[in-house]
Design an enzyme around this catalytic site. Sequence first.
Site, PDB file in Angstrom:
ATOM      1  N   LYS A  53       0.675  -1.363  -0.106  1.00 49.39           N
ATOM      2  CA  LYS A  53       0.032  -0.033   0.022  1.00 49.39           C
ATOM      3  C   LYS A  53       0.778   1.256  -0.065  1.00 49.39           C
ATOM      4  CE  LYS A  53      -3.731  -2.332   2.333  1.00 49.39           C
ATOM      5  NZ  LYS A  53      -4.548  -2.781   3.387  1.00 49.39           N
ATOM      6  N   GLN A  97      -4.679  -1.630   9.378  1.00 53.48           N
ATOM      7  CA  GLN A  97      -4.251  -2.783   8.969  1.00 53.48           C
ATOM      8  C   GLN A  97      -4.933  -4.005   9.659  1.00 53.48           C
ATOM      9  OE1 GLN A  97      -3.319  -3.615   5.693  1.00 53.48           O
ATOM     10  NE2 GLN A  97      -4.195  -5.613   6.059  1.00 53.48           N
ATOM     11  N   ASP A 120     -11.162   2.697   3.770  1.00 49.42           N
ATOM     12  CA  ASP A 120     -11.610   1.470   3.661  1.00 49.42           C
ATOM     13  C   ASP A 120     -13.033   1.377   3.480  1.00 49.42           C
ATOM     14  OD1 ASP A 120      -9.405  -0.446   3.300  1.00 49.42           O
ATOM     15  OD2 ASP A 120      -9.208  -0.378   5.682  1.00 49.42           O
TER      16      ASP A 120
END
Length: 283
Positions: A53, A97, A120
């Site tokens: 990422k 994460q 997200d």
Amino acid sequence: MMGKRIDGKAIAAELRAQVALETVAIKKQGIEPSLAVVIVGDDPASRTYVNNKKKACAEVGIRSLEFALPKETSQKELEELVQRLNKDPDVDGILVQSPLPKGLDEKAIVNEINPQKDVDAFHPVNVGHIMIGDYKLLPCTPAGIMELLRHENISVEGKQCVVIGRSNIVGKPMAMLLMHANGTVTICHSKTKNLKEICKQADILVAAVGKTKFVTKEMVKPGAVVIDVGMDRDENGKLCGDVDYEAVEPIASAITPVPGGVGPMTIAMLLKNTLTASKQRRG
Ligand code: NAP
């Protein structure tokens, strides 16, 4: 008939190039889009995801900030970090994460993230927006799949769509997006009866199960579009999907491979969401 292999890697590259162009433009206005990535503990898979990422951000000119915390981090410490990032005017996106180490309440952490910075799109406020069909930030994997379908000129309207899996990050939002695109959607899960027959009805079949070769040739209608979300390991430890690709590819009209299908789109959509969050919050 041979199935057309949908090249997610190439489509994701196009999308990233577009994000890079827009990032140049927004930087000219004095705004530097930035993503804060939080990782707790030393899970090797999480480390790889976070590195990928960060690398993707760097490639398109988005600033990424890593916050790596030890696995002993308390819930309070993690929540305080999220609150600090919420307040930081230079941070556009916050990504924590998963999975978090045992003992940390992931749901409570997600709820702590400012919905405007929730790249997200897991916060209940963003989930609500998805349900209503008034999207701001979309969950990266389902959004990436919709982008693949658009790119390949695969129309969803009026199609029988079957989604296998009902997780909050893939199955449920995927079904919702297909429905908003006027598909007729069936969601299957581990308690579904006659799964094979239901899948065989699908014009568009999305597999998000997490089991190697779960979707066999017998479950696919000839000419169907098959989207494989799975990121599984075969008996040799090699990355593979939920679909028996070799057997299904000849009868599908289009199919995504693993690797090189849905996976690269997920990261590309994360970059796009960061840019969207930046534009929206900073006007
Ligand atoms: P998950 O939370 O474990 O959900 C799996 C779903 O599959 C559940 O809804 C489960 O049903 C259903 N299921 C399990 N066994 C089944 C069976 N025998 N018959 C029918 N349904 C069954 O997984 P996830 O997070 O959604 O991820 C799914 C897969 O996608 C994994 O391989 C993951 O690694 C991959 N993934 C890939 C990306 C990407 O970017 N490519 C992103 C996210 C996830 P119940 O609800 O009844 O338990």
